[in-house]
Design a protein around this motif. Structure first.
Motif, PDB file in Angstrom:
ATOM      1  N   LEU A  51     -52.079 -46.291 -48.989  1.00  0.00           N
ATOM      2  CA  LEU A  51     -50.772 -46.537 -48.386  1.00  0.00           C
ATOM      3  C   LEU A  51     -50.757 -47.978 -47.907  1.00  0.00           C
ATOM      4  O   LEU A  51     -51.495 -48.343 -46.980  1.00  0.00           O
ATOM      5  CB  LEU A  51     -50.559 -45.571 -47.223  1.00  0.00           C
ATOM      6  N   VAL A  52     -49.955 -48.803 -48.572  1.00  0.00           N
ATOM      7  CA  VAL A  52     -49.900 -50.226 -48.219  1.00  0.00           C
ATOM      8  C   VAL A  52     -48.610 -50.480 -47.451  1.00  0.00           C
ATOM      9  O   VAL A  52     -47.515 -50.217 -47.944  1.00  0.00           O
ATOM     10  CB  VAL A  52     -49.950 -51.112 -49.477  1.00  0.00           C
ATOM     11  N   THR A  53     -48.758 -50.965 -46.236  1.00  0.00           N
ATOM     12  CA  THR A  53     -47.608 -51.233 -45.375  1.00  0.00           C
ATOM     13  C   THR A  53     -47.773 -52.631 -44.808  1.00  0.00           C
ATOM     14  O   THR A  53     -48.653 -52.869 -43.982  1.00  0.00           O
ATOM     15  CB  THR A  53     -47.542 -50.211 -44.219  1.00  0.00           C
ATOM     16  N   GLY A  54     -46.942 -53.558 -45.267  1.00  0.00           N
ATOM     17  CA  GLY A  54     -47.121 -54.934 -44.834  1.00  0.00           C
ATOM     18  C   GLY A  54     -48.514 -55.396 -45.239  1.00  0.00           C
ATOM     19  O   GLY A  54     -48.934 -55.245 -46.382  1.00  0.00           O
ATOM     20  N   ALA A  55     -49.253 -55.936 -44.267  1.00  0.00           N
ATOM     21  CA  ALA A  55     -50.611 -56.405 -44.550  1.00  0.00           C
ATOM     22  C   ALA A  55     -51.641 -55.310 -44.278  1.00  0.00           C
ATOM     23  O   ALA A  55     -52.840 -55.568 -44.320  1.00  0.00           O
ATOM     24  CB  ALA A  55     -50.919 -57.619 -43.680  1.00  0.00           C
ATOM     25  N   ASP A  56     -51.172 -54.117 -44.014  1.00  0.00           N
ATOM     26  CA  ASP A  56     -52.062 -53.048 -43.593  1.00  0.00           C
ATOM     27  C   ASP A  56     -52.338 -52.087 -44.753  1.00  0.00           C
ATOM     28  O   ASP A  56     -51.499 -51.873 -45.619  1.00  0.00           O
ATOM     29  CB  ASP A  56     -51.421 -52.284 -42.430  1.00  0.00           C
ATOM     30  N   THR A  57     -53.529 -51.521 -44.741  1.00  0.00           N
ATOM     31  CA  THR A  57     -53.900 -50.572 -45.772  1.00  0.00           C
ATOM     32  C   THR A  57     -54.531 -49.348 -45.127  1.00  0.00           C
ATOM     33  O   THR A  57     -55.446 -49.474 -44.322  1.00  0.00           O
ATOM     34  CB  THR A  57     -54.921 -51.198 -46.751  1.00  0.00           C
ATOM     35  N   VAL A  58     -54.030 -48.198 -45.508  1.00  0.00           N
ATOM     36  CA  VAL A  58     -54.623 -46.931 -45.076  1.00  0.00           C
ATOM     37  C   VAL A  58     -55.034 -46.181 -46.332  1.00  0.00           C
ATOM     38  O   VAL A  58     -54.228 -46.002 -47.249  1.00  0.00           O
ATOM     39  CB  VAL A  58     -53.619 -46.091 -44.255  1.00  0.00           C
ATOM     40  N   GLU A  59     -56.280 -45.762 -46.383  1.00  0.00           N
ATOM     41  CA  GLU A  59     -56.765 -45.011 -47.539  1.00  0.00           C
ATOM     42  C   GLU A  59     -56.855 -43.541 -47.195  1.00  0.00           C
ATOM     43  O   GLU A  59     -57.379 -43.164 -46.141  1.00  0.00           O
ATOM     44  CB  GLU A  59     -58.156 -45.508 -47.964  1.00  0.00           C
ATOM     45  N   LEU A  60     -56.342 -42.727 -48.101  1.00  0.00           N
ATOM     46  CA  LEU A  60     -56.468 -41.282 -47.982  1.00  0.00           C
ATOM     47  C   LEU A  60     -57.289 -40.803 -49.174  1.00  0.00           C
ATOM     48  O   LEU A  60     -56.818 -40.839 -50.313  1.00  0.00           O
ATOM     49  CB  LEU A  60     -55.086 -40.621 -47.985  1.00  0.00           C
ATOM     50  N   GLN A  61     -58.516 -40.411 -48.901  1.00  0.00           N
ATOM     51  CA  GLN A  61     -59.352 -39.890 -49.986  1.00  0.00           C
ATOM     52  C   GLN A  61     -59.172 -38.380 -50.042  1.00  0.00           C
ATOM     53  O   GLN A  61     -59.336 -37.686 -49.026  1.00  0.00           O
ATOM     54  CB  GLN A  61     -60.810 -40.269 -49.745  1.00  0.00           C
ATOM     55  N   LEU A  62     -58.825 -37.906 -51.213  1.00  0.00           N
ATOM     56  CA  LEU A  62     -58.510 -36.490 -51.395  1.00  0.00           C
ATOM     57  C   LEU A  62     -59.731 -35.767 -51.934  1.00  0.00           C
ATOM     58  O   LEU A  62     -60.183 -36.048 -53.048  1.00  0.00           O
ATOM     59  CB  LEU A  62     -57.345 -36.339 -52.372  1.00  0.00           C
ATOM     60  N   LEU A  63     -60.268 -34.862 -51.142  1.00  0.00           N
ATOM     61  CA  LEU A  63     -61.426 -34.081 -51.561  1.00  0.00           C
ATOM     62  C   LEU A  63     -60.917 -32.821 -52.253  1.00  0.00           C
ATOM     63  O   LEU A  63     -60.290 -31.965 -51.622  1.00  0.00           O
ATOM     64  CB  LEU A  63     -62.287 -33.700 -50.356  1.00  0.00           C
ATOM     65  N   ALA A  64     -61.175 -32.722 -53.527  1.00  0.00           N
ATOM     66  CA  ALA A  64     -60.640 -31.588 -54.303  1.00  0.00           C
ATOM     67  C   ALA A  64     -61.352 -30.303 -53.932  1.00  0.00           C
ATOM     68  O   ALA A  64     -62.531 -30.308 -53.557  1.00  0.00           O
ATOM     69  CB  ALA A  64     -60.799 -31.869 -55.792  1.00  0.00           C
ATOM     70  N   PRO A  65     -60.651 -29.193 -54.054  1.00  0.00           N
ATOM     71  CA  PRO A  65     -61.315 -27.898 -53.864  1.00  0.00           C
ATOM     72  C   PRO A  65     -62.225 -27.594 -55.047  1.00  0.00           C
ATOM     73  O   PRO A  65     -62.176 -28.282 -56.076  1.00  0.00           O
ATOM     74  CB  PRO A  65     -60.144 -26.913 -53.793  1.00  0.00           C
ATOM     75  N   PRO A  66     -63.063 -26.571 -54.934  1.00  0.00           N
ATOM     76  CA  PRO A  66     -63.967 -26.213 -56.038  1.00  0.00           C
ATOM     77  C   PRO A  66     -63.176 -25.857 -57.299  1.00  0.00           C
ATOM     78  O   PRO A  66     -62.021 -25.430 -57.215  1.00  0.00           O
ATOM     79  CB  PRO A  66     -64.722 -24.989 -55.501  1.00  0.00           C
TER      80      PRO A  66
END
Lengths: 91, 302
Positions: free
Chosen positions: B139-154
């Motif tokens: 998620l890029v907002t202005g100069a900021d970055t937030v990472e969401l790592q998605l851990l998949a189910p089995p």
């Protein structure tokens, strides 16, 4: 007066089971009210015969309807999957 | 006075100091409770928002979104297909534009769930099916970055889980590890020991987090000593419906380790506020100490 309804099992919670009623609302019902082999995602055919002084409710696992619903579910997921380009995503 | 200050901090507009806010919304008023978590990155001119789950009561969640200034959702993440997590999504879809839908691809027979998937298709919302490995949403907002790592189910979750208790669905949760600078937060949905153990083997480094949103509403089958050893959280947030959850055993375990714990059923909406320098604080809507609603050591609640 005979009515028919359809429950689909969302989940069991201890002594309660959460069922989806006629594809609209969710209802908690006592687990003992359901057929013993009832599992999540089962379709239950519900028949209600109401008289003045008693009501007879029959709940029956509908294996054919469950199989059809499972096929529909798998198809819906596959339809969405085809629209996923894969890989990482930048929003 | 303290409560007033806490409330003021919750209501503050999202434009201050490039703050990242993670709000564990109090949905304990909804009949079946559930989860609803709003992530807001306010680094840009306007905040950008990601919603994880919408509880079972969409009107409650929609009211929160309006209150917190949401006009568009950059993404909606569905942790797993139980009604206390997806039931509110149709209302959210009807009231807010949604730019991406992220879920684990687990099929269910419930008509409301199929209707939700059909609605997403009809609205042509881009879909991310997090059913394998780890995918990253940035998620890029202005100069900021937030990472969401998605851990998949089995992988077994790609088929209809067939389990007499229905609990297999909980173990088909998409886990989210949020990273912003040096700050990390783990949001495991309702994952229980089976899935948590699978993640601990597959991605142990990704489970380490400053803040843990307790899995499964504070049930003992989702928060164990082994998990806490891996995550090493400095604080824990519990989204609990205030009836069955949270479990006494979980609160005892967290208290024994001296981990500050916040519960929506007792303290209202929980807000994690992360500054650009990675310092973070937690405030709650009102004063309130977590109280156990169940003495069970384990259970199969949703």
């Amino acid at each position: 007066m005979k009515e028919t309804h359809r429950f689909i099992v969302d989940r069991h919670e201890e002594a309660l089971t959460v069922v989806e009623v006629d594809g609209t609302v969710f209802l908690d019902v006592p687990r003992w009210l359901l057929p013993g082999a009832t599992r999540a995602d089962d379709v239950l055919a519900v028949t209600v015969e109401a008289e003045a002084d008693r009501t007879v409710v029959t709940l029956e696992r509908d294996t054919a309807a469950t199989a059809r619903a499972q096929a529909d579910a798998a198809a819906a997921v596959q339809r969405l999957k085809r629209r996923d380009p894969g890989g990482d995503v930048r929003l | 006075m303290l409560t007033a200050l806490l409330c003021a901090s919750l209501l503050a507009p999202p434009g201050d100091s490039a703050v990242l806010l993670i709000r564990v919304l109090d949905v304990s008023d909804a009949r079946i409770g559930g989860d609803a978590i709003l992530i807001t990155d306010s680094a840009g001119a306007t905040g950008r928002h990601v919603l994880i789950d919408a509880s079972g009561h969409g009107a409650t969640v929609a009211a929160y979104l309006r209150r917190f200034g949401v006009d568009t959702l950059a993404a909606v993440i569905l942790s797993h297909p139980h009604a206390d997590h997806y039931g509110g999504l149709p209302v959210v879809l009807n009231r807010f534009p949604v730019r991406a839908f992220i879920y684990g691809g687990t099929p269910r027979t419930l008509r409301t769930y199929l209707a939700l998937l059909d609605e997403i298709a009809a609205r042509r919302i881009p879909v991310v099916t997090a059913d394998t490995g780890v995918r990253t949403v940035t998620l890029v907002t202005g100069a900021d970055t937030v990472e969401l790592q998605l851990l998949a189910p089995p992988p077994t979750c790609r088929q209809l889980p067939r389990n007499a208790s229905g609990d297999a669905i909980n173990d088909c949760s998409v886990g989210v590890r949020l990273t912003r600078g040096a700050f990390t937060m783990l949001l495991p949905g309702d994952a229980e020991q089976a899935e948590l153990g699978w993640w601990m083997m597959a991605h142990p480094a990704l489970l380490r987090a400053d803040v843990l949103k307790a899995g499964h509403h504070g049930s003992a089958n989702a928060t164990s000593a082994a998990l806490l050893d891996v995550v090493q959280p400095k604080a824990v947030a519990i989204s609990a419906n205030g009836r069955q959850h949270p479990f006494a055993a979980v609160l005892r375990l967290l208290a024994a380790r001296g981990i500050p714990t916040y519960c929506t059923a007792d303290a209202g909406t929980i807000t994690v506020r992360v500054l650009r320098n990675a310092t973070w604080t937690i405030t709650t809507e009102r004063a309130g100490t977590c109280h156990a609603r169940s003495q069970l050591g384990s259970g199969s609640n949703p």
